[in-house]
Design a protein around this motif. Structure first.
Motif, mmCIF file in Angstrom:
data_model
loop_
_atom_site.group_PDB
_atom_site.id
_atom_site.type_symbol
_atom_site.label_atom_id
_atom_site.label_comp_id
_atom_site.label_asym_id
_atom_site.label_seq_id
_atom_site.Cartn_x
_atom_site.Cartn_y
_atom_site.Cartn_z
ATOM 1 N N GLY A 13 -12.867 18.205 -5.951
ATOM 2 C CA GLY A 13 -12.233 18.691 -7.179
ATOM 3 C C GLY A 13 -10.716 18.754 -7.118
ATOM 4 N N GLY A 15 -8.730 16.253 -7.269
ATOM 5 C CA GLY A 15 -8.151 15.225 -8.141
ATOM 6 C C GLY A 15 -8.105 13.835 -7.520
ATOM 7 N N LYS A 16 -8.824 13.626 -6.416
ATOM 8 C CA LYS A 16 -8.739 12.344 -5.693
ATOM 9 C C LYS A 16 -9.110 11.128 -6.551
ATOM 10 C CE LYS A 16 -11.594 13.721 -2.587
ATOM 11 N NZ LYS A 16 -11.801 15.014 -3.245
ATOM 12 N N THR A 17 -10.248 11.220 -7.242
ATOM 13 C CA THR A 17 -10.702 10.054 -8.019
ATOM 14 C C THR A 17 -9.693 9.725 -9.124
ATOM 15 O OG1 THR A 17 -12.928 10.784 -7.520
ATOM 16 C CG2 THR A 17 -12.717 9.129 -9.250
ATOM 17 N N THR A 18 -9.203 10.773 -9.795
ATOM 18 C CA THR A 18 -8.210 10.594 -10.854
ATOM 19 C C THR A 18 -6.970 9.904 -10.278
ATOM 20 O OG1 THR A 18 -8.996 12.728 -11.698
ATOM 21 C CG2 THR A 18 -6.946 11.874 -12.650
ATOM 22 N N ARG A 149 -16.651 20.054 -14.147
ATOM 23 C CA ARG A 149 -16.964 18.616 -14.140
ATOM 24 C C ARG A 149 -18.458 18.367 -14.349
ATOM 25 N NH1 ARG A 149 -15.151 15.507 -8.815
ATOM 26 N NH2 ARG A 149 -16.747 16.849 -7.963
ATOM 27 N N LYS A 188 -1.051 22.122 -10.033
ATOM 28 C CA LYS A 188 -0.350 22.000 -11.325
ATOM 29 C C LYS A 188 -0.995 20.954 -12.244
ATOM 30 C CE LYS A 188 2.938 19.527 -8.524
ATOM 31 N NZ LYS A 188 4.031 19.753 -7.645
HETATM 32 N N1 LIG Z 1 -4.111 18.314 -11.942
HETATM 33 C C1 LIG Z 1 -5.222 18.525 -12.635
HETATM 34 N N2 LIG Z 1 -5.281 19.524 -13.528
HETATM 35 C C2 LIG Z 1 -6.414 19.798 -14.221
HETATM 36 N N3 LIG Z 1 -7.570 19.090 -14.093
HETATM 37 C C3 LIG Z 1 -7.571 18.063 -13.221
HETATM 38 C C4 LIG Z 1 -6.418 17.717 -12.445
HETATM 39 N N4 LIG Z 1 -6.732 16.660 -11.666
HETATM 40 C C5 LIG Z 1 -8.013 16.350 -11.931
HETATM 41 N N5 LIG Z 1 -8.530 17.176 -12.866
HETATM 42 C C6 LIG Z 1 -9.904 17.220 -13.401
HETATM 43 O O1 LIG Z 1 -10.662 17.939 -12.406
HETATM 44 C C7 LIG Z 1 -11.914 17.317 -12.184
HETATM 45 C C8 LIG Z 1 -11.990 16.858 -10.736
HETATM 46 O O2 LIG Z 1 -11.104 15.758 -10.566
HETATM 47 P P1 LIG Z 1 -11.528 14.490 -9.691
HETATM 48 O O3 LIG Z 1 -10.470 13.458 -9.837
HETATM 49 O O4 LIG Z 1 -12.941 14.092 -10.008
HETATM 50 O O5 LIG Z 1 -11.457 15.158 -8.229
HETATM 51 P P2 LIG Z 1 -12.125 14.745 -6.859
HETATM 52 O O6 LIG Z 1 -12.341 13.250 -6.885
HETATM 53 O O7 LIG Z 1 -11.133 15.163 -5.837
HETATM 54 O O8 LIG Z 1 -13.402 15.506 -6.746
HETATM 55 C C9 LIG Z 1 -12.019 16.178 -13.189
HETATM 56 O O9 LIG Z 1 -12.720 16.656 -14.306
HETATM 57 C C10 LIG Z 1 -10.567 15.846 -13.530
HETATM 58 O O10 LIG Z 1 -10.428 15.332 -14.822
#
Ligand SMILES: Nc1ncnc2c1ncn2[C@@H]1O[C@H](COP(=O)(O)OP(=O)(O)O)[C@@H](O)[C@H]1O
Ligand SMILES: Cc1cn([C@H]2C[C@H](O)[C@@H](COP(=O)(O)OP(=O)(O)O)O2)c(=O)[nH]c1=O
Length: 210
Positions: A13, A15-18, A149, A188
């Motif tokens: 959670g 934000g890695k995938t994003t 999520r 942030k």
């Molecule tokens: N900086 C951020 N602030 C708020 N929400 C975020 C942020 N970065 C990612 N998210 C949201 O948080 C959730 C987890 O992000 P994701 O990229 O899937 O993380 P991970 O791959 O690390 O588990 C997703 O729903 C994404 O849209």
């Protein structure tokens, strides 16, 4: 430009995938060919086993040793059939998690750290990321994001105490390799995180174009 191996690490959670998708977009602006892979996963077999590892099985608990070896088995497969061939072809590779995840997550239960190091060096066979971005997040915030999520997997169901320890373990390892592992605070807004990563990566690319 010589192919580059970029790893994005952090708690569930964070934000890695994003961010992996965002980095791909930045590289593509410069016409740099780049692929995204993930761990556990990356090959058809690995994706099947990913599903098994993440799922909670009421009838059989995965032992700590088996879990450690499974992550390394998948990593060996990913290195052999995705990472190494792509780098050889001149592509850049972004991996959503890699070896650091095992040190941080399995290091929680496997007390004999020398064993992790030995297996790691056997499996990695000298392949090392050129840069690792550690997305640092307050575990309370990351747990809220994974709840938002959707359905939680076996590891995501673990406690705040678990994620707090995993984060500490990440930071302890990173302290020893500050040159190649960059910490990005992701508590942030996504807009601010992306801006920081863009600046960092562009500077890094300029230094490393050769
Ligand atoms: N900086 C951020 N602030 C708020 N929400 C975020 C942020 N970065 C990612 N998210 C949201 O948080 C959730 C987890 O992000 P994701 O990229 O899937 O993380 P991970 O791959 O690390 O588990 C997703 O729903 C994404 O849209
Ligand atoms: C690669 C790797 C992952 N994991 C864990 C971390 C995650 O909880 C899970 C992979 O799930 P994934 O959905 O890819 O991660 P995230 O929730 O961050 O998007 O596997 C380990 O415990 N050790 C490892 O070596």
């Amino acid at each position: 430009m010589k192919s580059k191996f970029i790893v994005v690490e952090g708690l569930d959670g964070s934000g890695k995938t994003t961010i992996c998708n965002y980095i791909k977009k930045i590289f593509e602006i410069f016409n740099i060919k780049i692929i995204i892979t993930r761990e556990p996963g990356g090959t058809p077999l690995n994706e099947k086993i990913r599903h098994i590892i993440k799922k909670k099985n009421k009838n059989e608990i995965i032992s700590d040793k088996a879990e450690l070896l499974m992550f390394y088995a998948l990593r060996a497969q990913s290195l052999e059939y995705v990472i190494k061939p792509s780098l050889k072809k001149g592509l850049c590779v972004i991996s959503d998690r890699h070896d650091l995840s095992t040190y941080a997550y399995q290091g929680y239960n496997i007390k004999n750290k020398k064993i992790i190091k030995k297996i790691s060096s056997y499996v990695l066979d000298k392949v090392k990321p050129d840069i690792t971005l550690f997305l640092d997040i307050d575990p309370k915030i990351s747990i809220n994001r994974i709840i938002k999520r959707g359905k939680l997997d076996r590891i995501e169901k673990k406690s705040l105490k678990f994620f707090t320890k995993v984060r500490k373990r990440y930071l302890k390892i990173i302290k020893k390799d500050k040159k190649k592992i960059k910490i990005i605070n992701t508590n942030k807004s996504i807009h601010k995180v992306k801006k920081e990563i863009k600046i960092l990566l562009l500077k890094w690319l300029l230094k490393n174009i050769k």
